[in-house]
Design a protein around this motif. Structure first.
Motif, PDB file in Angstrom:
ATOM      1  N   ASP A 286       0.850  -1.246   0.340  1.00  0.00           N
ATOM      2  CA  ASP A 286      -0.063  -0.061  -0.050  1.00  0.00           C
ATOM      3  C   ASP A 286       0.983   1.219  -0.100  1.00  0.00           C
ATOM      4  O   ASP A 286       0.661   2.272  -0.798  1.00  0.00           O
ATOM      5  N   GLU A 287       1.880   1.139   0.733  1.00  0.00           N
ATOM      6  CA  GLU A 287       2.675   2.400   0.953  1.00  0.00           C
ATOM      7  C   GLU A 287       3.423   2.568  -0.283  1.00  0.00           C
ATOM      8  O   GLU A 287       3.583   3.898  -1.081  1.00  0.00           O
ATOM      9  N   VAL A 288       3.984   1.648  -1.078  1.00  0.00           N
ATOM     10  CA  VAL A 288       4.673   1.576  -2.237  1.00  0.00           C
ATOM     11  C   VAL A 288       3.608   2.255  -3.515  1.00  0.00           C
ATOM     12  O   VAL A 288       3.931   3.182  -4.149  1.00  0.00           O
ATOM     13  N   LEU A 289       2.357   1.541  -3.375  1.00  0.00           N
ATOM     14  CA  LEU A 289       1.445   1.948  -4.696  1.00  0.00           C
ATOM     15  C   LEU A 289       0.929   3.412  -4.192  1.00  0.00           C
ATOM     16  O   LEU A 289       0.587   4.105  -5.267  1.00  0.00           O
ATOM     17  N   THR A 290       0.940   3.765  -3.101  1.00  0.00           N
ATOM     18  CA  THR A 290       0.176   5.220  -2.950  1.00  0.00           C
ATOM     19  C   THR A 290       1.428   6.430  -3.361  1.00  0.00           C
ATOM     20  O   THR A 290       1.257   7.172  -3.707  1.00  0.00           O
ATOM     21  N   SER A 291       2.732   5.760  -3.188  1.00  0.00           N
ATOM     22  CA  SER A 291       3.798   6.864  -3.380  1.00  0.00           C
ATOM     23  C   SER A 291       4.398   6.241  -4.527  1.00  0.00           C
ATOM     24  O   SER A 291       5.596   6.438  -4.889  1.00  0.00           O
ATOM     25  N   ILE A 292       3.776   5.792  -5.525  1.00  0.00           N
ATOM     26  CA  ILE A 292       4.317   5.130  -6.883  1.00  0.00           C
ATOM     27  C   ILE A 292       5.237   6.283  -7.657  1.00  0.00           C
ATOM     28  O   ILE A 292       6.200   5.691  -8.108  1.00  0.00           O
ATOM     29  N   ARG A 293       4.715   7.561  -7.594  1.00  0.00           N
ATOM     30  CA  ARG A 293       5.505   8.412  -8.157  1.00  0.00           C
ATOM     31  C   ARG A 293       7.130   8.599  -7.820  1.00  0.00           C
ATOM     32  O   ARG A 293       8.206   8.823  -8.525  1.00  0.00           O
ATOM     33  N   THR A 294       6.905   8.699  -6.417  1.00  0.00           N
ATOM     34  CA  THR A 294       8.330   8.720  -5.865  1.00  0.00           C
ATOM     35  C   THR A 294       9.288   7.377  -6.364  1.00  0.00           C
ATOM     36  O   THR A 294      10.320   7.587  -6.480  1.00  0.00           O
ATOM     37  N   VAL A 295       8.544   6.457  -5.958  1.00  0.00           N
ATOM     38  CA  VAL A 295       9.360   5.066  -6.450  1.00  0.00           C
ATOM     39  C   VAL A 295       9.867   5.095  -7.831  1.00  0.00           C
ATOM     40  O   VAL A 295      10.970   4.532  -8.051  1.00  0.00           O
ATOM     41  N   ALA A 296       8.916   5.712  -8.767  1.00  0.00           N
ATOM     42  CA  ALA A 296       9.475   5.780 -10.051  1.00  0.00           C
ATOM     43  C   ALA A 296      10.629   6.728 -10.222  1.00  0.00           C
ATOM     44  O   ALA A 296      11.405   6.548 -10.934  1.00  0.00           O
TER      45      ALA A 296
END
Length: 1334
Positions: A286-296
């Motif tokens: 959930d944390e990763v998908l919510t902040s997907i733009r940062t991860v990308a």
């Protein structure tokens, strides 16, 4: 209404607090039941029937009587069965005796032949044991028994039919009543209630919750009564016929009960642990998908997949443990059951042979009586679950039905004034929305609106303009102060009458899915066509309507989707005019239109304003210049009022708005001129560069409460993406009719082929092999049981007592052995399959998560792929796929061996009898499957029947404000009631068919038995078949029939698994448009950071009708700083996202060092860019790890971290913390202040050592002091890098090399600060008025 109803008093009447006029409840209303009040936490079971009439009560009583009689049928059959067994055994004893050469049948008794050499007395002793013979005609006896069976079977069919159909019918009637009452009550509620209750929730309640009540008061009650009766009667048979044996069996049964209880306890606990363990992984996802733009942006995909996978291991462990424990307890239960069998037969046979208290028949009656009782008790328990969930659902439904609305729109109370002048006045009104009690919307507002004048409300968004209009309509009552009409407090007036005086035109007018004429008539029912036409003419709508092929009978589509914005708006105006309103409210009535439609609509509005009290809210000042009074709002107060020119001189709110706007208009008009030269654009497309004040309209909508938002925008179009998300919420055209949206929701997926699922499970083949082996042995257990059982019966007819005892002891030992074997094989089966299943689940979850992170960012904007939806998909779909491999294979192998062994065994012992029973087998097996099948068909029909009613309720609830404004609640309640007739009819049909199916499935076993025992009797007599074989064959096949039924009950799991797998494979097979994992694309060594945007046009994929970039041209040289300024929604952040390649432009190019961005390798490009955004997203780990996240391609030393944090002015603050760099920042950095988070984000960007630095409003959220520190850090970080800054505070960008002023997706001026000041254009105005650009 049945007695014992509850009046809920848990809901406080808020009306009492503002001393509003309490209306007396009309006598005879259903909530007014002078019963004593009880706190209704729960609804008692019998209160579910509170809406039953005498008729229904009678039906339910009759149904219950039938159910009780039906329940007693099985124990009755046991009595017959006992006699039947005795008959067979007597016959067999006779045959055994006569086999002895020395005996003969004389006078119907068996006598020794009189041998010579034996004296008289000896002979007499041998003959005094009289055994009858020759009387028994076995075929005749069996015919009688067969007739008993048929009789009971017929009775069961009739009783089963009535028990089900009567209950289902009565439930259908009651549910219809409940649905009606509930919908009527919901439509009566005040608007504030809807703000606090989501429409989606209400819709689910109307369908699911009421269905739960239906389940609790329909067939389940009858089935429960039937099973419970069987339980009671079974024990009665046991105790009456042979209490000793019953007591022995019952004494052992607690062991089974304890086993079942422990199993339930452990499984619940382990499931809890498994979910908890998965919750950790789910939180990561959930944390990763919510902040997907940062991860990308930081290229952290691979790292995150690893982190997710680490958290899956413990979930997998718990899953395997759960499987093992379940196997252990299932094995234990089988062990105990077989030990019980052994004990019962051993003790029972000693009662038959040694003390001769029982006949063998009695032994069977007692044994099976207790067995059936226990089974039925177990089967009755699922019904209790349905009752409980029905009661839970009823609590909320009945609470709503009995809640008194604070503002009751259907009430008759209140005055109606003779003559209305139309003076409206607000006296010191203070108000907040019930859904957000902590936010003051209106604060001591005092405004007077004179009759027959036009008053305009202006002011920034969130100032309370629309709220004031809603108070005039009495959607809400103010907390303090009052609103008066001609001096009367509107709370004292009749609501329907008050609303009939008001015509309202909103920004997004709601049309209903019917014809244009009907939509206009919603304003005022039963008016002649002339009035409709007149209103249409006044609203400038007549001409366009007459151009349509069906003129006034044209359907407008769901939500008016077939009409353009301008057309909808004019129909809405006609609808308002038809009312001949005294008061006209125009809430941004023209904001959503393009210029041409706006002119037409504006003209229509100017025509109709004369002679009426009119209040307009507008953002386009051109539309309100000519109002009689202009009132400026700010922070919920009216701060200034007067004419256009007076207010301009005051230089207040109004002045700021005017100056900001005329600027944008000029630029737009120039651009529009160029556009017209380029190409003529048809009207529909014009919506894309709609209104000149779009930007602030967006801001306005963004700040309005979500509760209001939901009326303006379908949930889906509000893309609430993460930090870098498209910030402008826009009102998307609801052009898609509702059906399209529904189709998208449930796109049909072809179930995945099992082969492909198994391929993913291939590494676990040894587990699956062993599991199948265990399952096969378990399947063979049932037939072995019937073998042993019939063997015991055979021993009773032996004449030699010693052999008899020995035989029986042997069989009992065998029972024990079977139990022990099945204990171990159950454990083996469960463990092996849970292991393979859990490994598969984990593998799929990891692959699925990896595939999700590989999608392009645009994919996440789609509401179907919101973080919530995706995490659910990972959690549920992956674990459902197990249903097609793991335990499912076990079940299938188990059933197949069961049936196979049974049939082989039966053919071996008596093929003729087997053939006969096999004819019945399909009915036994299929009756269960058929019943399930019928139920799903009915569920589907119910759903279809409810769909139309659901559309009406959905339309009504979604547009509740419009309906309330038009006073049309009653109409909708009546429409809904009319639509409930079809589901009711369907339910009556279902009652009949379902009743018949149920009756048939229950009586089939009786008929099978009757035929097979009759034929068995024939075979015993004519062909000398041993009677025990008759029992052996019958019980073997009948038990395998139930196994077949069990196997078919697993098919829904299996189908679900295939569909889940298909959804999963769809995700795995999707090829992203911008691929993160592939290394394809250009890379080059000396990366400069030279950026050029050439004529970029772009729309977000989820909102294709809103052009965000509209031909953006701007370039920046290596090492320069480019600053974007402009109002929100003008495309500043979007241009940054194009550079990061979160999206690719629809048209035009982005060049980086002369390479087209679409051809550059994505990981390479992103590794050169560092980004700091307004709300930086940090991950839930230590500060050090968060900074290291900046570069995921290598291991980063602590020294680098420290030097980066020194550059970001962060080091000294971190060293002051107790745990220094190991301090955990909390979920999304919640443990830190904004300035601290911002500096960590800057350190994270610096550690990448990027060539390009993007600062998206990096300091806007800070207070002045932190801003200074952060600004210093940023200035340091910018040295020697290409930098793009987006800022709202002009002070932060004055020293940029290039400043580009954007408006509506393109640059209107660019240059350095001094050049732009000299131009005296938009930038100059912004700087001098000091207005922040928002």
């Amino acid at each position: 209404m049945p007695s014992g109803s509850v009046k809920l008093h848990s809901i406080k009447k808020l009306g009492q607090e503002n001393n509003s006029y309490e209306e007396e409840e009309p006598a005879g209303s259903y909530a007014d039941d002078g019963k004593e009040e009880q706190p209704a936490i729960r609804v008692g079971f019998f209160q579910l029937f509170r809406y039953a009439t005498c008729n229904e009560v009678l039906m339910m009583v009759m149904g219950s009587v039938c159910a009780v009689l039906h329940g007693s049928a099985q124990p009755l059959m046991l009595l017959v069965f006992g006699l039947l067994t005795d008959t067979f055994i007597e016959y067999d004893i006779e045959l055994n005796e006569l086999k002895d050469e020395r005996k003969e049948c004389v006078n119907n008794t068996i006598q020794w032949k009189n041998h010579t050499g034996m004296n008289q007395s000896e002979w007499a002793i041998m003959n005094n044991k009289t055994i009858p013979c020759g009387i028994l005609d076995i075929e005749y006896e069996m015919t009688n028994f067969a007739l008993y069976y048929v009789g009971i079977g017929a009775a069961v069919f009739v009783l089963g039919y009535f028990q089900i159909s009567l209950w289902v019918r009565s439930a259908a009637r009651q549910i219809q009543v409940i649905r009606n009452l509930y919908f009527r009550q919901v439509m009566r509620m005040e608007i504030g209630w809807f703000d606090c209750t989501s429409v989606g929730e209400l819709n689910t309640r109307m369908s699911d919750d009421i269905n739960k009540i239906n389940d609790a008061i329909a067939d389940q009650v009858a089935i429960f009564l039937q099973r419970f009766t069987t339980f009671v009667c079974g024990f009665c048979v046991g105790f009456v016929k042979g209490w000793k044996l019953t007591v022995v069996i019952v004494a052992a049964s607690p062991l089974i009960g304890v086993g079942a209880g422990l199993m339930a306890l452990f499984v619940a606990k382990l499931t809890g642990m498994e979910l908890q363990a998965y919750a950790k992984a789910g939180a990561v996802a959930d944390e990763v998908l919510t902040s997907i733009r940062t991860v990308a942006a930081f290229g952290g995909e691979a790292k995150e997949v690893q982190r997710y996978d680490r958290n899956l291991i413990s979930a997998q462990r718990w899953g395997i443990r759960k499987g093992l424990i379940m196997g252990f307890f299932t094995g234990y239960m089988w062990l105990i059951i077989f030990l019980c069998y052994g004990l019962a037969f051993w003790y029972g046979s000693s009662l038959v042979l040694d003390t001769e208290e029982y006949t063998p028949g009695t032994l069977l009656q007692v044994f099976f009586g207790v067995l059936i009782a226990a089974l039925n008790l177990g089967q009755a328990s699922p019904c209790l679950e349905a009752f409980a969930s029905g009661r839970g659902a009823a609590t909320i439904i009945f609470e709503t039905i009995e809640r008194e609305p604070e503002i009751d729109c259907l009430s008759e109370a209140g005055y109606k004034l003779e003559k209305v002048k139309g003076d409206i006045e607000f006296h010191n009104v203070t108000f907040n929305y019930p859904s957000r009690p902590d936010v003051k919307i209106l604060d001591q507002l005092s405004v007077a609106v004179k009759s027959a004048e036009t008053t305009a409300f202006v002011g920034p968004s969130g100032a309370g303009k629309s709220t004031a209009i809603q108070l005039i309509q009495r959607f809400y009552d103010p907390k303090e102060g009052m609103v008066t009409l001609d001096g009367h407090d509107i709370r004292g007036l009749n609501i329907q009458w008050l609303r009939s005086l008001i015509g309202i035109v909103e920004q997004e007018p709601v049309l209903f899915a019917t014809t244009i004429a009907e939509n206009i008539r919603y304003g005022r029912p039963d008016i002649p066509m002339e009035d409709v036409i007149g209103a249409a003419k006044q609203a400038n709508a007549y001409n366009f309507i007459m151009d349509l092929p069906q003129k006034f009978d044209t359907l407008v589509g769901a939500g008016g989707g077939q009409m353009s914005g301008g057309q909808k708006q004019r129909i809405a105006i006609a609808r308002a005019l038809v009312r001949k309103p005294r008061i006209l409210l125009l809430d941004m009535a023209t904001s959503a239109l393009d210029n041409e439609s706006e002119a037409t609509v504006q003209e229509a509005l100017d025509k109709v304003r004369t002679g009426r009290t009119t209040i307009t809210i507008a953002h386009r000042l051109s539309t309100i210049k000519n109002a009689d009074v202009i009132v400026g709002f700010e922070h919920g107060r009216a701060v200034e009022s007067g004419k256009h020119n007076e207010l301009l001189e005051r230089k207040g709110v109004y002045f700021t708005l005017v100056t900001l706007q005329s600027q944008g208009d000029k630029a737009l008009n120039e651009k529009a001129r160029q556009m017209v030269v380029e190409d003529e654009v048809p009207e529909k497309l014009n919506l894309s560069r709609a209104g000149s004040y779009r930007a602030s309209l967006r801001a306005s909508i963004r700040q309005r409460s979500r509760s209001q938002l939901s009326n303006l925008i379908p949930e889906s179009s509000v893309s609430i993406a993460g930090e870098l998300g498209p910030r402008a919420y826009a009102v998307s055209q609801p052009d898609k009719s509702k059906e399209d949206i529904a189709e998208e929701e449930e796109e049909f997926v072809e179930p995945a082929p099992v082969a492909r699922i198994l391929k993913y499970n291939a590494p676990e083949w040894p587990y699956m092999l062993f599991g199948s082996f265990g399952a096969a042995i378990n399947g063979g257990v049932n037939p072995v049981y019937s073998l042993l059982f019939s063997q015991i019966l055979a021993t009773f007819s032996l004449t030699d007592t010693v052999a008899q005892r020995k035989e029986i002891d042997g069989i009992c030992v065998f029972f024990v052995m079977v139990g022990v074997v099945s204990f171990f094989t159950q454990i083996l089966q469960a463990y092996a399959f849970s292991k393979s299943g859990e490994l598969l689940t984990r593998r799929l979850r990891r692959l699925g998560f990896q595939a999700m992170l590989g999608q392009e960012v645009g994919w996440f904007d789609d509401h179907k792929n919101s973080p919530g939806a995706l995490t659910t998909r990972l959690a549920t779909d992956a674990s459902q796929v197990q249903g097609a491999t793991g335990s499912q294979i076990g079940m299938i192998v188990n059933s197949l061996t069961n049936i196979g062994v049974a049939i082989l065994m039966s053919f071996y012992f008596s093929w003729k009898l087997t053939m006969l029973i096999l004819c019945f087998l399909p009915f036994i097996a299929l009756s269960g499957a058929f019943q399930a099948r019928m139920l799903t068909v009915f569920a589907k029909q119910d759903k279809q029947a409810m769909e139309i009613a659901g559309q009406i309720s959905g339309e009504a609830l979604n547009n509740i404000r419009t309906i309330a404004g038009l006073g049309k609640e009653r109409t909708f309640v009546e429409l809904y009631a009319a639509q409930l007739h079809a589901p009711y009819e369907a339910a009556l049909k279902k009652a009949k068919v379902y009743g018949a199916c149920y009756g048939f499935s229950q009586c089939v076993v009786f008929l099978t038995n009757s035929a097979s025992y009759r034929f068995g009797g024939y075979l015993v007599q004519q062909e000398g078949l041993h009677f025990s074989l008759v029992f052996r064959v019958i019980s073997a096949i009948v038990t395998s029939g139930t196994a077949l039924g069990r196997a078919s009950s697993y098919t829904p799991e299996y189908a679900k698994a295939k569909i889940s797998a298909a959804r999963f494979f769809q995700l795995l097979d999707r090829v992203p448009q911008i691929s993160v994992y592939s290394d394809k694309g250009d890379k080059w060594d000396n990366f400069q950071g030279n950026i050029e945007f050439i004529d970029c046009k772009f729309t977000y994929p989820t909102r294709p009708d809103i052009q965000v970039l509209n031909g953006l041209n701007v370039s920046v040289k290596p090492g320069q700083t480019l600053a974007f300024v402009g109002s929100s929604g003008c495309g500043k952040s979007t241009s940054v996202q194009l550079l990061e390649r979160f999206y690719d432009p629809d048209h035009g190019r982005v060049l980086i060092d002369g390479h087209d961005s679409t051809g550059v390798s994505v990981p390479f490009l992103r590794s050169k860019i560092g980004i700091v955004s307004q709300e930086p997203i940090l991950f839930d780990c230590s500060i050090e790890e968060n900074i290291k996240y900046g570069d995921n391609s290598r291991e980063i030393s602590m020294n680098e971290v420290i030097s980066a944090s020194k550059k970001a002015q962060l080091h000294s603050f971190v060293m002051a913390l107790p745990e220094k760099y190991q301090t955990n920042v909390g979920a999304q950095g919640s443990q830190l202040s904004r300035g601290q988070k911002q500096r960590i984000a800057i350190a994270r960007a610096i550690i990448r050592d990027p060539k390009i630095l993007l600062l998206d409003e990096a300091t806007s959220a800070l207070d002045t002091e932190s801003e200074k520190t952060v600004q210093e850090a940023l200035d340091k970080a910018r040295e020697g890098r290409t930098c793009i800054v987006i800022a709202h505070r002009l002070s932060t960008i004055q020293n940029s090399d290039i400043i580009a002023v954007m408006s509506r997706g393109y640059v209107i001026e660019k240059g350095a600060h001094d050049q732009l000041m000299a131009l005296k254009g938009a930038y100059y105005k912004l700087v001098t008025t000091g207005a922040p650009i928002s």
